[in-house]
Write a protein that holds these residues in place. Structure first.
Motif, PDB file in Angstrom:
ATOM      1  N   SER A 118       0.772  -1.283  -0.004  1.00  0.00           N
ATOM      2  CA  SER A 118       0.053   0.088   0.111  1.00  0.00           C
ATOM      3  C   SER A 118       0.820   1.035   0.112  1.00  0.00           C
ATOM      4  O   SER A 118       1.728   1.214   0.939  1.00  0.00           O
ATOM      5  CB  SER A 118      -0.649  -0.076   1.091  1.00  0.00           C
ATOM      6  N   LYS A 138       1.471   5.312   0.458  1.00  0.00           N
ATOM      7  CA  LYS A 138       0.667   6.434   0.997  1.00  0.00           C
ATOM      8  C   LYS A 138       1.526   7.566   0.615  1.00  0.00           C
ATOM      9  O   LYS A 138       2.730   7.606   0.480  1.00  0.00           O
ATOM     10  CB  LYS A 138       0.853   6.081   2.563  1.00  0.00           C
ATOM     11  N   GLN A 186       7.043   2.743   0.898  1.00  0.00           N
ATOM     12  CA  GLN A 186       5.595   3.150   1.147  1.00  0.00           C
ATOM     13  C   GLN A 186       5.246   4.237   1.265  1.00  0.00           C
ATOM     14  O   GLN A 186       3.721   4.515   0.995  1.00  0.00           O
ATOM     15  CB  GLN A 186       5.067   2.035   2.082  1.00  0.00           C
ATOM     16  N   ASN A 235      -1.622   6.352 -10.503  1.00  0.00           N
ATOM     17  CA  ASN A 235      -2.738   5.998 -11.079  1.00  0.00           C
ATOM     18  C   ASN A 235      -2.393   5.123 -12.320  1.00  0.00           C
ATOM     19  O   ASN A 235      -3.008   4.019 -12.759  1.00  0.00           O
ATOM     20  CB  ASN A 235      -3.626   6.921 -11.497  1.00  0.00           C
ATOM     21  N   SER A 243      -1.828   3.015  -7.309  1.00  0.00           N
ATOM     22  CA  SER A 243      -2.943   3.561  -6.396  1.00  0.00           C
ATOM     23  C   SER A 243      -3.862   4.255  -7.170  1.00  0.00           C
ATOM     24  O   SER A 243      -3.364   5.209  -7.965  1.00  0.00           O
ATOM     25  CB  SER A 243      -2.075   4.336  -5.238  1.00  0.00           C
ATOM     26  N   LYS A 244      -5.220   4.095  -6.936  1.00  0.00           N
ATOM     27  CA  LYS A 244      -6.147   4.912  -7.688  1.00  0.00           C
ATOM     28  C   LYS A 244      -6.997   5.749  -6.750  1.00  0.00           C
ATOM     29  O   LYS A 244      -8.175   6.022  -6.788  1.00  0.00           O
ATOM     30  CB  LYS A 244      -7.263   4.267  -8.659  1.00  0.00           C
ATOM     31  N   LYS A 245      -6.595   5.672  -5.546  1.00  0.00           N
ATOM     32  CA  LYS A 245      -7.251   6.148  -4.395  1.00  0.00           C
ATOM     33  C   LYS A 245      -7.297   7.675  -4.344  1.00  0.00           C
ATOM     34  O   LYS A 245      -8.290   8.307  -3.644  1.00  0.00           O
ATOM     35  CB  LYS A 245      -6.970   5.544  -2.815  1.00  0.00           C
ATOM     36  N   TYR A 246      -6.455   8.419  -4.890  1.00  0.00           N
ATOM     37  CA  TYR A 246      -6.445   9.950  -4.715  1.00  0.00           C
ATOM     38  C   TYR A 246      -7.164  10.503  -5.706  1.00  0.00           C
ATOM     39  O   TYR A 246      -7.154  10.049  -7.177  1.00  0.00           O
ATOM     40  CB  TYR A 246      -5.033  10.235  -4.936  1.00  0.00           C
TER      41      TYR A 246
END
Length: 333
Positions: free
Chosen positions: A2, A4, A212, A238, A243-246
């Motif tokens: 993950s 961050k 991370q 992305n 990660s596509k969370k932002y």
């Protein structure tokens, strides 16, 4: 693994000559970052430098205001920076605030041993501690391993390497973190500066070697040539399917606000050129499509960036759908 992101815009402002970020602007930054799902938001230094700007001392009132700016339901956490030599017991009230998820210690290699009692003290009070080795480009791998072993034994939860001089090259970053990962039992972080235009490349290599936590700032705002641009790097994560969370649009709109509030630049168009490039690069749009979209934007009284943001928000399910929609628009344009 993950990944961050930590935004350092507010804290980095302390090192930018003439930067004055008032309380309202700081609220906007924290609120927008929390909406964009940024994991950590570093708001300044804990110190006794009262009378200076808020980011230089982080009084409890400022911390509480920033905590209130985090949206309901957001998982974003505040971060404070501390020079170990300046530690005072009275700072504990601020550092133990429930919205503060981490305190980072700014540690020169020569001051490693002097920082260890502070790490132990903060850990005794239940505070999550990051040991940040500054000017890491001046240290060799053996020195960094010794640093790591000492701060882990003292209780550090995270270890950061800071490319304070913006001098690191991707092969060196890869080598350092590959070896450091073998000796580290805690999460690793990287703080890149963009002096040589390599902040993104260095951050990608760091992640590939097991890092991370990555630092960035709005529009790359920060000391000297600046930091890793957080909105650009969110798009890179992305595109690499890391990660596509932002929320990239939220970051771009927040960057525009920050640009108008406290980021100075000689070219008034530079913001739009840079941010348009983030979205066109994210979705692999060619110049023909962009020219068509630009004409459509102008006919509607918009800038190209405004139209790209609208398309991103309204039609984006994935890159394939965005590209298909863009092709359709170019054909009718």
């Amino acid at each position: 693994m993950s990944i961050k992101l930590m935004d350092v815009t507010l804290r980095e402002s302390v090192h930018v000559e003439g930067a004055k970020i008032n309380l309202d602007a700081a609220r906007q930054v924290v609120s927008g970052l929390s909406k964009a799902n940024v994991d950590f938001i570093e708001i300044g230094y804990v110190s006794s430098n009262e009378g200076m700007n808020l980011q230089s001392c982080c009084p409890i009132e400022y911390i509480e205001e920033m905590a209130c700016a985090i949206g309901a339901g957001s998982s974003s956490q505040l971060v404070l920076m501390l020079h170990p030599a300046q530690y005072q017991e009275e700072f504990l009230e601020r550092m133990k605030h429930p919205s503060v998820g981490m305190v980072r210690l700014c540690i020169p290699l020569a001051k490693t041993d002097a920082s260890l009692p502070v790490i132990k003290e903060l850990k005794a009070h239940g505070i999550h501690v990051s040991a940040n080795l500054i000017r890491a480009s001046h240290a060799n791998i053996q020195d960094i391993i010794v640093f790591t072993e000492k701060v882990i034994e003292a209780g550090a939860d995270y270890i950061y390497l800071a490319d304070s001089n913006g001098a690191m090259m991707p092969p060196a970053v890869s080598s350092l973190f590959t070896k450091l990962k073998e000796h580290s039992s805690v999460e690793l972080g990287f703080h890149p500066h963009d002096n040589l235009g390599l902040a993104s490349a260095n951050a990608i290599d760091a992640i590939q070697c097991g890092v991370q936590l990555i630092d960035g700032s709005l529009y790359g705002f920060g000391k000297g040539p600046g930091n890793l641009c957080i909105e650009t790097f969110a798009a890179i994560l992305n595109r690499l399917d890391l990660s596509k969370k932002y929320d990239i649009c939220e970051l771009i709109q927040l960057s525009r606000q920050a640009y108008s509030l406290f980021i100075n630049d000689t070219s008034e168009n530079s913001f739009y050129d840079k941010e348009e490039g983030i979205l066109s690069g994210l979705h692999n749009l060619n110049l023909d499509v962009l020219d068509t979209l630009d004409r459509m934007a102008q006919s509607s009284g918009l800038k190209l960036l405004d139209l790209l943001v609208i398309l991103e928000k309204q039609t984006l399910v994935n890159r394939a759908e965005f590209a298909l929609r863009s092709t359709e628009l170019s054909q009718v344009g």
